[in-house]
Write a protein that holds these residues in place. Structure first.
Motif, PDB file in Angstrom:
ATOM      1  N   THR A  13       0.830  -1.205   0.000  1.00 45.50           N
ATOM      2  CA  THR A  13       0.000   0.000   0.000  1.00 45.50           C
ATOM      3  C   THR A  13       0.864   1.254   0.000  1.00 45.50           C
ATOM      4  O   THR A  13       0.532   2.254  -0.644  1.00 45.50           O
ATOM      5  CB  THR A  13      -0.947  -0.018   1.210  1.00 45.50           C
ATOM      6  OG1 THR A  13      -1.768  -1.174   1.111  1.00 45.50           O
ATOM      7  CG2 THR A  13      -1.811   1.217   1.257  1.00 45.50           C
ATOM      8  N   GLN A  41      -7.453   0.330  -0.130  1.00 39.45           N
ATOM      9  CA  GLN A  41      -7.564  -0.935   0.604  1.00 39.45           C
ATOM     10  C   GLN A  41      -8.772  -0.916   1.542  1.00 39.45           C
ATOM     11  O   GLN A  41      -9.559  -1.848   1.566  1.00 39.45           O
ATOM     12  CB  GLN A  41      -6.280  -1.179   1.397  1.00 39.45           C
ATOM     13  CG  GLN A  41      -6.305  -2.456   2.200  1.00 39.45           C
ATOM     14  CD  GLN A  41      -4.941  -2.793   2.774  1.00 39.45           C
ATOM     15  OE1 GLN A  41      -3.940  -2.164   2.453  1.00 39.45           O
ATOM     16  NE2 GLN A  41      -4.908  -3.788   3.616  1.00 39.45           N
ATOM     17  N   ASP A  64      -6.057  -1.864  -4.875  1.00 39.27           N
ATOM     18  CA  ASP A  64      -5.500  -2.342  -3.604  1.00 39.27           C
ATOM     19  C   ASP A  64      -6.487  -3.313  -2.957  1.00 39.27           C
ATOM     20  O   ASP A  64      -7.471  -2.909  -2.366  1.00 39.27           O
ATOM     21  CB  ASP A  64      -5.212  -1.156  -2.670  1.00 39.27           C
ATOM     22  CG  ASP A  64      -4.197  -1.516  -1.589  1.00 39.27           C
ATOM     23  OD1 ASP A  64      -3.928  -2.720  -1.417  1.00 39.27           O
ATOM     24  OD2 ASP A  64      -3.683  -0.590  -0.931  1.00 39.27           O
ATOM     25  N   GLU A  65      -6.213  -4.578  -3.096  1.00 42.31           N
ATOM     26  CA  GLU A  65      -7.032  -5.661  -2.534  1.00 42.31           C
ATOM     27  C   GLU A  65      -8.504  -5.586  -2.970  1.00 42.31           C
ATOM     28  O   GLU A  65      -9.396  -5.441  -2.144  1.00 42.31           O
ATOM     29  CB  GLU A  65      -6.905  -5.680  -1.003  1.00 42.31           C
ATOM     30  CG  GLU A  65      -5.442  -5.722  -0.579  1.00 42.31           C
ATOM     31  CD  GLU A  65      -5.242  -6.249   0.829  1.00 42.31           C
ATOM     32  OE1 GLU A  65      -6.196  -6.746   1.437  1.00 42.31           O
ATOM     33  OE2 GLU A  65      -4.095  -6.171   1.311  1.00 42.31           O
TER      34      GLU A  65
END
Ligand SMILES: Nc1ncnc2c1ncn2[C@@H]1O[C@H](COP(=O)(O)OP(=O)(O)OP(=O)(O)O)[C@@H](O)[C@H]1O
Ligand SMILES: [Mg+2]
Lengths: 330, 258
Positions: free
Chosen positions: B49, B91, B182-183
């Motif tokens: 991140t 995220q 991000d994820e």
């Protein structure tokens, strides 16, 4: 805008136009002040309600607007109507410049900085340096404007109170339309985005520093125009009319009326204009205690402000037929 | 390397970031070739991140350089990154919670639309037109992501998986060339994970995207990626095709924690 909103708005404007002919001159004067406060509250709401920057100092911009108008009329002999845009421009600049250093401050720290602005305003206005123009502690007395001659020529007879009311109404309408345009478009979305999630707003390409400063400027401009109109309406400016109490009253107005709501500015203005009077009539001994009870009652019964309560009520009446509220809640 | 010099859309070179005593990134380098899906993996705290935040300019690099399309990003102000063609998701969702789904996506289009305070206050024609275009474009995206029926719903009232799709739509609204995810599968159920994989692949084809994706869901990531970069403790420990990286001893060790 839905059809219903348009209809209601037109009816309200029509009602506002008729009012001065059905109520006394004194009530007309009070309603003029309601319009003045509504403009000021709309300005504060753009900053605090929509953009999330708390100001405890908007009384200072109100004062700057009021003094700009008073000094221009008193010293330069300028007609009252010409002072309004100048007061707006001065406050736009003042607000923008104050907004720049304020960028470094968040939440309560910003509240403190604006509080400092509010408490320093009366001493600045009283200071010897400005006394020549500001009239010092005495302030400045303004002559009440007469209705323009062309109205009498076409057979419309208005007394000065009525005229001033219509003058304020016209300015308020223009400023509400501009406010509407700003809020329900690219700018309003950006302002709310900054309030909701600062980092994400920046990542979406919003120049948050510029937008926050400009929001400060526009907000101060509204409040400054309100100050100028207010000064003309009460025909008097003095430093002690613009204490920190005024700033807090404005904040009370947007919270009671409804944060992040254009119509909330009108409800809030009615509250701060009339509730102190009602409190005074109910108890001569402790009017502010009564005011406090009113305030707690409003906040308790309508936690999203009068505007929020109205929305919920209309929603229930329309049994969900109304489109969901467009106005964002904080 | 994945790409020859000059070909990379994103070039990360020797990037280092520290927070006080913590070294979050320690000389990371890799390239992302245009049109590829590059997976970024590593255990918790590896610095994935942080790297995204450096590309978005939310964090400053202490060392190294990040170039997008041959131009260094390190002098670009944060709010200009989106306009260059880099979109991202976060995220932990970073939506504008009080706003409707449509408005969120329209904010995503901010950098592609015109009209400042003055133009909007007076509803100048070009601002009105730009707003209408932004609305049309946002509605198109809602259709692509199966979000149409939520257009007027407040984002905060939606389930988590739907909110993640809204964030994806918001990132796509600016028509990015590079998309940072991000994820994207975290917090999703089994079905949703499968769907998001399909969606990412489809979007790449349809919008000709280059994608850098962080994901802990190994099966998804390995099936999605053309190329995989593995980080641990801020260092790049492996790089290669999914098949190569999966077998890489450093990676096995990092995940087994010995
Ligand atoms: N803003 C910050 N301030 C201080 N430390 C930070 C900050 N951001 C990240 N870190 C630290 O940097 C290291 C890398 O964090 P990062 O969030 O990049 O990891 P990650 O690879 O994304 O992990 P995860 O898979 O858990 O999301 C961690 O030790 C983290 O605590
Ligand atoms: Mg992470």
């Amino acid at each position: 805008m839905s059809k219903k909103v348009v209809t209601v708005t037109i009816l309200l404007i029509a009602a506002a136009c008729v009012l001065p002919f059905v109520v006394s001159n004194y009530r007309t004067f009070q309603l003029t002040l309601v319009l003045v406060y509504a403009i000021a509250l709309l300005g504060l709401n753009i900053l605090t309600g929509y953009n999330g920057q708390i100001s405890l100092g908007h009384g200072a911009f109100y004062a700057i607007g009021a003094y700009t108008a008073a000094m221009l009329m008193d010293q330069a002999g300028m007609p009252y109507w010409a002072t309004i845009p100048i007061a707006g421009a001065v406050c736009l600049l003042a607000g923008f410049l104050f907004g720049l250093p304020a960028l470094r401050l968040e939440g309560l720290y910003l509240a403190l900085a604006t509080f400092a602005l509010a408490v320093s305003m009366p001493p600045i206005l009283k200071s010897h340096l400005l006394e020549r123009w500001s009239g010092g502690v005495q302030g400045i007395v303004i002559v009440k404007p007469d209705p323009p001659a062309f109205l009498a020529d076409v057979g419309i007879k208005l007394n000065p109170d009525q005229w001033l009311y219509y003058f304020a109404l016209a300015i308020a309408l223009v400023l509400f339309v501009i406010g509407w345009n700003l809020i329900y478009g690219r700018i309003g979305r950006a302002l709310i985005a900054i309030r909701d999630h600062h980092t994400a707003a920046e990542a979406m390409g919003i120049n948050t520093a510029l937008y926050k400063s400009l929001a400060f400027g526009v907000s101060a401009m509204y409040t400054g125009i309100a100050g100028a109109l207010g000064a003309i309406a009460v025909q008097f400016v003095a430093p002690d009319s613009f204490t920190v109490f005024l700033s807090i009253t404005l904040l009370v107005g947007i919270v009671v009326g409804g944060l992040a709501s254009l119509s909330g500015a009108i409800y809030g203005a009615l509250f701060i204009q009339f509730v102190p009077n009602i409190a005074d009539e109910l108890s001569k001994a402790a009017p502010w205690a009564v005011f406090g009870i009113f305030l707690i009652g409003f906040v308790y019964l309508m936690p999203t402000g009068v505007a929020g309560a109205m929305r919920a009520l209309l929603g229930r009446l329309g049994r969900g037929k109304l489109s969901p509220p467009k106005e964002a809640l904080p | 390397m994945a790409a020859e010099a000059g070909q990379a859309l994103l070039r990360v070179q020797d990037v280092a970031v520290r927070f006080g005593g913590i070294v979050a990134l320690d000389g990371v380098s890799f390239d992302v070739a245009p049109g590829r899906i590059v997976g970024l993996i590593g255990p918790n705290g590896a610095g994935k991140t942080t790297l995204f935040n450096c590309i978005s300019r939310l964090y400053e690099c202490d060392r190294g350089d990040i170039a997008f399309d041959g131009v260094s990003l390190l002098t670009v102000p944060r709010h200009r990154v989106a306009g260059l063609g880099i979109g991202r998701t976060f995220q932990n969702l970073a939506l504008f919670r009080s706003m409707s789904v449509l408005d969120n996506v329209m904010v995503g289009r901010h950098c592609r639309s015109q009209g400042g305070f003055f133009a909007n206050a007076l509803r100048l024609p070009y601002a009105v037109h730009s707003d209408a275009t932004a609305r049309d474009r946002a509605r198109e995206l809602l259709a692509v992501l199966d979000l149409e029926r939520f257009a007027e719903t407040r984002v905060a009232d939606l389930p988590f998986g739907t909110q993640k799709r809204v964030e994806l739509a918001r990132a796509l609204a600016a028509q990015p060339r590079l998309l940072l995810l991000d994820e994207p599968a975290s917090g999703l159920n089994h079905e949703e994970v499968g769907a998001i994989g399909e969606l990412i692949r489809a979007l790449r084809e349809r919008l000709r995207l280059t994608i850098l994706v962080v994901e802990h869901h190994m099966q998804l990531l390995m099936s999605l990626s053309d190329w995989v970069v593995a980080l641990n403790f801020g260092k790049r420990i492996a790089e290669g095709t999914p098949a190569e990286v999966r077998e890489h001893p450093e990676l096995v060790r990092a995940y087994l924690g010995s």
